[in-house]
Write an enzyme that holds these catalytic residues in place. Structure first.
Site, mmCIF file in Angstrom:
data_model
loop_
_atom_site.group_PDB
_atom_site.id
_atom_site.type_symbol
_atom_site.label_atom_id
_atom_site.label_comp_id
_atom_site.label_asym_id
_atom_site.label_seq_id
_atom_site.Cartn_x
_atom_site.Cartn_y
_atom_site.Cartn_z
ATOM 1 N N GLN A 1 0.836 -1.208 0.000
ATOM 2 C CA GLN A 1 0.000 0.000 0.000
ATOM 3 C C GLN A 1 0.871 1.258 0.000
ATOM 4 O O GLN A 1 1.920 1.290 0.645
ATOM 5 C CB GLN A 1 -0.938 -0.008 1.210
ATOM 6 C CG GLN A 1 -0.231 -0.032 2.561
ATOM 7 C CD GLN A 1 -1.185 -0.156 3.754
ATOM 8 O OE1 GLN A 1 -2.390 -0.271 3.590
ATOM 9 N NE2 GLN A 1 -0.642 -0.127 4.954
ATOM 10 N N GLU B 1 -3.067 -10.696 9.601
ATOM 11 C CA GLU B 1 -2.736 -11.176 8.254
ATOM 12 C C GLU B 1 -2.305 -12.635 8.294
ATOM 13 O O GLU B 1 -2.624 -13.423 7.397
ATOM 14 C CB GLU B 1 -1.627 -10.305 7.636
ATOM 15 C CG GLU B 1 -2.077 -8.897 7.294
ATOM 16 C CD GLU B 1 -3.111 -8.862 6.173
ATOM 17 O OE1 GLU B 1 -2.956 -9.588 5.189
ATOM 18 O OE2 GLU B 1 -4.091 -8.098 6.300
ATOM 19 N N PHE C 1 -1.528 -6.169 13.332
ATOM 20 C CA PHE C 1 -1.747 -6.231 11.878
ATOM 21 C C PHE C 1 -1.119 -7.522 11.326
ATOM 22 O O PHE C 1 -1.760 -8.277 10.593
ATOM 23 C CB PHE C 1 -1.132 -4.979 11.261
ATOM 24 C CG PHE C 1 -1.365 -4.764 9.780
ATOM 25 C CD1 PHE C 1 -2.435 -5.330 9.112
ATOM 26 C CD2 PHE C 1 -0.505 -3.930 9.052
ATOM 27 C CE1 PHE C 1 -2.647 -5.096 7.751
ATOM 28 C CE2 PHE C 1 -0.702 -3.685 7.704
ATOM 29 C CZ PHE C 1 -1.760 -4.272 7.046
ATOM 30 N N LYS D 1 -5.594 -14.778 8.872
ATOM 31 C CA LYS D 1 -6.507 -14.817 7.731
ATOM 32 C C LYS D 1 -5.863 -15.439 6.492
ATOM 33 O O LYS D 1 -6.488 -16.242 5.803
ATOM 34 C CB LYS D 1 -7.001 -13.400 7.413
ATOM 35 C CG LYS D 1 -7.975 -13.354 6.259
ATOM 36 C CD LYS D 1 -8.684 -12.023 6.143
ATOM 37 C CE LYS D 1 -9.615 -12.013 4.924
ATOM 38 N NZ LYS D 1 -10.160 -10.681 4.663
ATOM 39 N N HIS D 2 -4.635 -15.066 6.209
ATOM 40 C CA HIS D 2 -4.011 -15.497 4.944
ATOM 41 C C HIS D 2 -2.833 -16.448 5.153
ATOM 42 O O HIS D 2 -2.706 -17.442 4.442
ATOM 43 C CB HIS D 2 -3.527 -14.270 4.160
ATOM 44 C CG HIS D 2 -4.597 -13.268 3.881
ATOM 45 N ND1 HIS D 2 -5.558 -13.435 2.908
ATOM 46 C CD2 HIS D 2 -4.875 -12.057 4.452
ATOM 47 C CE1 HIS D 2 -6.371 -12.380 2.877
ATOM 48 N NE2 HIS D 2 -5.979 -11.531 3.817
ATOM 49 N N HIS E 1 1.002 -4.849 2.823
ATOM 50 C CA HIS E 1 -0.334 -5.090 3.395
ATOM 51 C C HIS E 1 -0.484 -6.585 3.662
ATOM 52 O O HIS E 1 -0.945 -6.976 4.710
ATOM 53 C CB HIS E 1 -1.415 -4.575 2.429
ATOM 54 C CG HIS E 1 -2.822 -4.824 2.884
ATOM 55 N ND1 HIS E 1 -3.923 -4.268 2.294
ATOM 56 C CD2 HIS E 1 -3.327 -5.598 3.882
ATOM 57 C CE1 HIS E 1 -5.031 -4.664 2.908
ATOM 58 N NE2 HIS E 1 -4.692 -5.480 3.860
HETATM 59 P P1 5GP Z 1 -7.504 -7.639 4.773
HETATM 60 O O1 5GP Z 1 -7.610 -6.589 3.699
HETATM 61 O O2 5GP Z 1 -6.138 -8.228 4.860
HETATM 62 O O3 5GP Z 1 -8.580 -8.645 4.752
HETATM 63 O O4 5GP Z 1 -7.767 -6.830 6.137
HETATM 64 C C1 5GP Z 1 -6.905 -5.867 6.628
HETATM 65 C C2 5GP Z 1 -7.239 -5.648 8.096
HETATM 66 O O5 5GP Z 1 -6.082 -5.142 8.746
HETATM 67 C C3 5GP Z 1 -8.364 -4.662 8.336
HETATM 68 O O6 5GP Z 1 -9.154 -5.113 9.413
HETATM 69 C C4 5GP Z 1 -7.635 -3.397 8.734
HETATM 70 O O7 5GP Z 1 -8.379 -2.604 9.657
HETATM 71 C C5 5GP Z 1 -6.388 -3.934 9.406
HETATM 72 N N1 5GP Z 1 -5.231 -3.055 9.210
HETATM 73 C C6 5GP Z 1 -4.392 -2.691 10.192
HETATM 74 N N2 5GP Z 1 -3.452 -1.882 9.702
HETATM 75 C C7 5GP Z 1 -3.686 -1.728 8.383
HETATM 76 C C8 5GP Z 1 -3.032 -1.003 7.343
HETATM 77 O O8 5GP Z 1 -2.033 -0.318 7.496
HETATM 78 N N3 5GP Z 1 -3.573 -1.133 6.081
HETATM 79 C C9 5GP Z 1 -4.680 -1.885 5.835
HETATM 80 N N4 5GP Z 1 -5.136 -1.930 4.570
HETATM 81 N N5 5GP Z 1 -5.311 -2.579 6.797
HETATM 82 C C10 5GP Z 1 -4.828 -2.502 8.073
#
Ligand code: 5GP
Length: 244
Positions: free
Chosen positions: A32, A133, A129, A136-137, A59
């Site tokens: 990102q 990740e 974070f 989930k992944h 991300h």
């Molecule tokens: P994903 O897109 O991987 O399914 O979800 C990302 C999750 O991580 C969201 O719940 C978001 O609130 C959290 N998150 C924490 N920090 C970040 C960040 O810097 N960027 C993004 N895109 N999501 C973040």
């Protein structure tokens, strides 16, 4: 006897990763642009460790199917189930547990803090974070946590998107716009593989480059051409790359 012990060791180490290997086709390695994450109506917060560098940040590294399963349409990035079926595995069960232990990635923490910082206002703790990740992944990646995070860091270091774009004259600015094709051409020329771009909107509704989705082989080591086109939310031909 020695053979039996060796076989037992191999088997138990395989079982420790996962009871069944996940059948996905490639990874999306998603980075990102922090300026675009922050410059929306929602805004952002800096992590406890301070303002991150003006650099693409990781991300996630997401296992993905080349074709959605069980749906009636082509694969798309923006739905996991429904008309298009299931397009990627998530929240997989692992024999060795699903939680990320800080101890397992202790030697990577400094590097992760620089390369994979959170910008969410929910928590300034980047570990949350990474943990999200991973659950989930990462649990579906067929990799151990240390390899999963180390490979993501290695991919980012091997293909420095900020430098690649700068070398093509695409530098952060609050006034300049760039053609989408100049961004994708610069990435393809420098990395040897096509990527997908995703945009979002700033507070004035202007389109900005938000995320770059690079595609990676199942080992999470080598870039490949992206097998899928995503809906990119990049309307029009030009994008901003806002200052951060
Ligand atoms: P994903 O897109 O991987 O399914 O979800 C990302 C999750 O991580 C969201 O719940 C978001 O609130 C959290 N998150 C924490 N920090 C970040 C960040 O810097 N960027 C993004 N895109 N999501 C973040």
């Amino acid at each position: 006897m020695k053979l039996a012990v060796a076989c037992g060791l191999v088997l138990s180490s395989l079982l420790a990763v996962s009871s069944t290997a996940e059948q996905f086709d490639f990874f999306y390695f998603v980075q990102q642009w922090p300026g675009s994450f922050c410059d929306t109506w929602r805004g952002c917060c800096f992590p406890d460790t301070g303002k991150p560098a003006a650099d693409f940040g990781i991300h996630g590294l997401w296992p993905n199917y080349a074709q959605c399963h069980g749906g009636d349409d082509d694969a798309s990035f923006f739905s996991i189930v429904g008309r298009r079926g299931k397009c990627w595995p998530e929240y997989c069960e692992r024999e060795d547990g699903n939680a990320l232990s800080p101890w397992e990635i202790r030697d990577l923490v400094a590097s992760l803090g620089r390369s994979w910082p959170t910008l969410s206002c929910r928590s300034g703790d980047s570990f949350e974070f990474w943990s999200y990740e991973w659950k989930k992944h990462g649990t579906c990646s067929n990799l151990r946590p240390h390899d999963y995070f180390a490979r993501a860091l290695a991919l980012k270091a091997a293909h420095n998107l900020t430098a690649i774009l700068a070398a093509a004259g695409i530098v952060p600015s609050d006034t300049e716009t760039y053609s989408l094709s100049s961004v994708s051409d610069a990435i393809a020329a420098a990395t040897g593989a096509t990527a997908n771009l995703q945009c979002n909107r700033d507070k004035d509704g202007q389109t900005q480059l938000y995320q770059v989705f690079q595609c990676v082989d199942r080992e999470a080591k080598k870039l490949i051409d992206c097998p899928l086109h995503m809906r990119s939310r990049c309307s029009g031909d030009r994008v901003k790359l806002p200052l951060f």
